[in-house]
Design a protein around this motif. Structure first.
Motif, PDB file in Angstrom:
ATOM      1  N   VAL A   1       0.836  -1.202   0.000  1.00 40.83           N
ATOM      2  CA  VAL A   1       0.000   0.000   0.000  1.00 40.83           C
ATOM      3  C   VAL A   1       0.871   1.251   0.000  1.00 40.83           C
ATOM      4  CG1 VAL A   1      -1.676   1.341   1.341  1.00 40.83           C
ATOM      5  CG2 VAL A   1      -1.977  -1.128   1.073  1.00 40.83           C
ATOM      6  N   ILE A   2       1.959   1.213   0.774  1.00 40.19           N
ATOM      7  CA  ILE A   2       2.885   2.353   0.796  1.00 40.19           C
ATOM      8  C   ILE A   2       3.458   2.601  -0.589  1.00 40.19           C
ATOM      9  CG2 ILE A   2       5.165   3.100   1.625  1.00 40.19           C
ATOM     10  CD1 ILE A   2       4.438   1.788   4.322  1.00 40.19           C
ATOM     11  N   VAL A   3       3.904   1.530  -1.250  1.00 39.05           N
ATOM     12  CA  VAL A   3       4.460   1.679  -2.595  1.00 39.05           C
ATOM     13  C   VAL A   3       3.418   2.231  -3.560  1.00 39.05           C
ATOM     14  CG1 VAL A   3       5.482   0.469  -4.557  1.00 39.05           C
ATOM     15  CG2 VAL A   3       6.113  -0.168  -2.246  1.00 39.05           C
ATOM     16  N   PHE A   4       2.210   1.689  -3.506  1.00 39.52           N
ATOM     17  CA  PHE A   4       1.152   2.160  -4.400  1.00 39.52           C
ATOM     18  C   PHE A   4       0.870   3.643  -4.173  1.00 39.52           C
ATOM     19  CE2 PHE A   4      -0.774  -2.386  -4.242  1.00 39.52           C
ATOM     20  CZ  PHE A   4       0.224  -2.826  -5.094  1.00 39.52           C
ATOM     21  N   ALA A   5       0.835   4.045  -2.910  1.00 40.78           N
ATOM     22  CA  ALA A   5       0.544   5.446  -2.589  1.00 40.78           C
ATOM     23  C   ALA A   5       1.682   6.365  -3.035  1.00 40.78           C
ATOM     24  CB  ALA A   5       0.298   5.597  -1.085  1.00 40.78           C
ATOM     25  N   LEU A   6       2.930   5.935  -2.814  1.00 38.52           N
ATOM     26  CA  LEU A   6       4.060   6.754  -3.250  1.00 38.52           C
ATOM     27  C   LEU A   6       4.063   6.909  -4.771  1.00 38.52           C
ATOM     28  CD1 LEU A   6       6.932   5.421  -0.929  1.00 38.52           C
ATOM     29  CD2 LEU A   6       5.495   7.456  -0.618  1.00 38.52           C
ATOM     30  N   TRP A   7       3.740   5.841  -5.461  1.00 39.49           N
ATOM     31  CA  TRP A   7       3.633   5.925  -6.925  1.00 39.49           C
ATOM     32  C   TRP A   7       2.540   6.914  -7.310  1.00 39.49           C
ATOM     33  CZ3 TRP A   7      -0.384   5.252 -10.257  1.00 39.49           C
ATOM     34  CH2 TRP A   7      -0.059   5.180 -11.619  1.00 39.49           C
ATOM     35  N   TRP A   8       1.384   6.805  -6.693  1.00 37.70           N
ATOM     36  CA  TRP A   8       0.243   7.655  -7.022  1.00 37.70           C
ATOM     37  C   TRP A   8       0.593   9.128  -6.815  1.00 37.70           C
ATOM     38  CZ3 TRP A   8      -5.110   5.506  -7.223  1.00 37.70           C
ATOM     39  CH2 TRP A   8      -6.065   6.486  -7.548  1.00 37.70           C
ATOM     40  N   LEU A   9       1.188   9.424  -5.680  1.00 40.21           N
ATOM     41  CA  LEU A   9       1.492  10.815  -5.357  1.00 40.21           C
ATOM     42  C   LEU A   9       2.513  11.419  -6.323  1.00 40.21           C
ATOM     43  CD1 LEU A   9       1.696  10.404  -1.485  1.00 40.21           C
ATOM     44  CD2 LEU A   9      -0.131  11.539  -2.768  1.00 40.21           C
ATOM     45  N   TYR A  10       3.453  10.606  -6.788  1.00 49.23           N
ATOM     46  CA  TYR A  10       4.459  11.128  -7.725  1.00 49.23           C
ATOM     47  C   TYR A  10       3.870  11.347  -9.110  1.00 49.23           C
ATOM     48  CZ  TYR A  10       8.802  11.681 -10.316  1.00 49.23           C
ATOM     49  OH  TYR A  10       9.802  12.182 -11.119  1.00 49.23           O
ATOM     50  N   PHE A  11       3.046  10.420  -9.570  1.00 49.10           N
ATOM     51  CA  PHE A  11       2.584  10.451 -10.960  1.00 49.10           C
ATOM     52  C   PHE A  11       1.203  11.077 -11.144  1.00 49.10           C
ATOM     53  CE2 PHE A  11       5.791   7.081 -11.076  1.00 49.10           C
ATOM     54  CZ  PHE A  11       6.502   7.460 -12.204  1.00 49.10           C
ATOM     55  N   ASP A  12       0.631  11.630 -10.091  1.00 50.01           N
ATOM     56  CA  ASP A  12      -0.718  12.171 -10.222  1.00 50.01           C
ATOM     57  C   ASP A  12      -0.774  13.388 -11.133  1.00 50.01           C
ATOM     58  OD1 ASP A  12      -3.449  11.764  -9.425  1.00 50.01           O
ATOM     59  OD2 ASP A  12      -3.324  13.676  -8.373  1.00 50.01           O
ATOM     60  N   ARG A  13       0.357  14.097 -11.262  1.00 49.56           N
ATOM     61  CA  ARG A  13       0.417  15.264 -12.141  1.00 49.56           C
ATOM     62  C   ARG A  13       1.654  15.163 -13.020  1.00 49.56           C
ATOM     63  NH1 ARG A  13      -1.392  16.760  -7.325  1.00 49.56           N
ATOM     64  NH2 ARG A  13      -3.242  18.060  -7.165  1.00 49.56           N
ATOM     65  N   SER A  14       1.527  15.639 -14.231  1.00 49.67           N
ATOM     66  CA  SER A  14       2.668  15.645 -15.127  1.00 49.67           C
ATOM     67  C   SER A  14       3.695  16.662 -14.648  1.00 49.67           C
ATOM     68  CB  SER A  14       2.227  15.985 -16.554  1.00 49.67           C
ATOM     69  OG  SER A  14       3.357  16.194 -17.381  1.00 49.67           O
ATOM     70  N   ALA A  15       4.971  16.273 -14.700  1.00 47.57           N
ATOM     71  CA  ALA A  15       6.051  17.181 -14.294  1.00 47.57           C
ATOM     72  C   ALA A  15       6.591  17.999 -15.452  1.00 47.57           C
ATOM     73  CB  ALA A  15       7.178  16.383 -13.658  1.00 47.57           C
ATOM     74  N   GLN A  16       6.133  17.704 -16.651  1.00 39.43           N
ATOM     75  CA  GLN A  16       6.686  18.375 -17.825  1.00 39.43           C
ATOM     76  C   GLN A  16       6.577  19.893 -17.726  1.00 39.43           C
ATOM     77  OE1 GLN A  16       4.870  17.125 -21.485  1.00 39.43           O
ATOM     78  NE2 GLN A  16       5.794  18.767 -22.697  1.00 39.43           N
ATOM     79  N   GLY A  17       5.429  20.381 -17.241  1.00 40.55           N
ATOM     80  CA  GLY A  17       5.209  21.818 -17.163  1.00 40.55           C
ATOM     81  C   GLY A  17       6.077  22.528 -16.146  1.00 40.55           C
TER      82      GLY A  17
END
Length: 395
Positions: free
Chosen positions: A254-270
């Motif tokens: 669950v920790i891994v899933f949440a850390l993934w979600w929080l990082y990828f929830d928004r694009s960093a390109q901008g």
């Protein structure tokens, strides 16, 4: 070169690619490069796990951060260079293979660095990787006339620092850490100086860089997935502490899933809008990458504690997970949330980070940390997306 273009020949001019190139994605060679670096990351995380479990927290943390810098910095320099100058010709591929070989030499030297402070293997592997980059920069300087000064500053700067790394091996042991920190600053300054050269900065591609960093984040989080798998296997093999180990395994996932979600929830390109912004964002990822891999080591420590194989307290075992999770949250907040988010999300990340640090003082700290991250993901989904993204709305 995109994945749909034919591969070029033996040696082609290494001219700068366009920063606005369409359909710019990671290449199979870059993915292979990342995969080979998994070995080095795993070699760094494993002794960290054992040192903490044996109660040598300070030694393990210091050695891990030093070793991880070498891994991260070599990966990062290749990634940004490839974003601007990847020709995918035969010489480029062979030079990249040399860098991969250097990463494997570095990985082979990790054990000696942790156990006896012998950094010869790591230094040799690191220098191999960095001198291969010098060859790449010399090629770029020869073909890209406009940025020739930039390429030459990179080549000369990297070469001089590698000489200093090799010289450091001759210094007395008491100078090891101070000299390391000085050379880290020297390494960090090379891109800062080179990108300010008269010919202008390199033409790295924002979308490509964001994708490459995202892929490496996934690799780092894979260390925690591996640790959760080990917890389940240990429970099945021993038949002891089954409920505790299953709880650690499930909470770890669950920790891994949440850390993934929080990082990828928004694009960093901008966020990569300038050289300065790109450097701050890129340099800051050292802490995200190191924390993600260390979280896996922390879960492994908790498994050792629950199976009575660790010589530490329950609080220390809890902090083996809590500290890397806290660092990860703080730097995702600094790099991805603060620059463009308003409203509750500006306070949610720091608040959860503080609560994560308090979790080891209570029962089932890994489960509590997992619950806190799930709550943060929920706040992120509900409140974060309700608030306009300042960067996206300005485009």
């Amino acid at each position: 070169m995109t994945s749909t273009e034919p591969r070029r020949g033996w040696l082609t001019p290494m001219r700068a690619r366009s920063a606005g190139e369409q359909h710019r994605v990671a290449t199979p060679l870059e993915l292979f490069f990342d995969l080979c670096f998994v070995v080095a990351v795993a070699q760094a995380a494993t002794p960290l796990h054992h040192d903490i479990a044996e109660g040598h927290v300070g030694h393990g943390l210091q050695s891990y951060l030093l070793v991880f810098f070498a891994i991260w910095w070599a990966w990062m320099n290749f990634t940004w260079f490839a974003s601007a100058y990847d020709t995918d010709d035969d010489v480029y591929r062979i030079t990249t293979f040399v860098q991969i070989a250097g990463a494997l030499v570095l990985a082979a030297g990790v054990s000696s660095a942790f156990e006896s402070g012998d950094y010869l293997g790591i230094t040799v592997g690191y220098v191999i990787m960095r001198l291969a980059m010098v060859a790449q920069w010399l090629r770029a300087g020869r073909a890209d006339e406009q940025r020739r000064a930039t390429a030459r500053i990179y080549a000369v700067g990297i070469t001089l620092v590698q000489i200093l790394w090799l010289t450091r091996l001759l210094l007395p042991e008491e100078w090891a850490t101070p000299s390391f920190l000085v050379l880290v600053v020297c390494e960090l300054l090379v891109p800062v100086l080179a990108e300010r050269a008269p010919g202008g900065p390199t033409t790295w591609h924002a979308h490509h860089i964001a994708e490459r960093y995202g892929l490496f984040t996934i690799i780092m989080l894979g260390e925690a997935v591996s640790a959760a798998t080990i917890a389940i296997r240990t429970a099945l093999d021993t038949g002891e502490q089954v409920s505790d180990l299953v709880a650690v395994a499930v909470a770890g996932l669950v920790i891994v899933f949440a850390l993934w979600w929080l990082y990828f929830d928004r694009s960093a390109q901008g966020l990569l809008t300038s050289v300065r912004a790109g450097m701050l964002w890129g340099y800051g990822h050292y802490f995200i990458f190191a924390a993600a891999a260390a979280a896996g080591a922390g879960i492994a420590v908790k498994v050792d504690y629950d199976t009575h194989h660790a010589h530490i307290s329950g609080v220390t075992a809890g902090y083996a997970v809590a500290v890397p999770v806290m660092v990860y949250l703080v730097f995702v907040w600094l790099l991805h949330i603060r620059p463009h988010q308003t409203g509750p999300m500006l306070f949610a990340y720091p608040a959860v980070a503080v609560l994560v640090l308090l979790a080891p003082f209570g029962p089932a700290p890994v489960v509590v940390i997992a619950g806190l991250l799930v709550a943060l993901v929920a706040v992120n989904v509900i409140a974060g997306r309700r608030t306009p993204d300042r960067l996206e709305s300005a485009v």
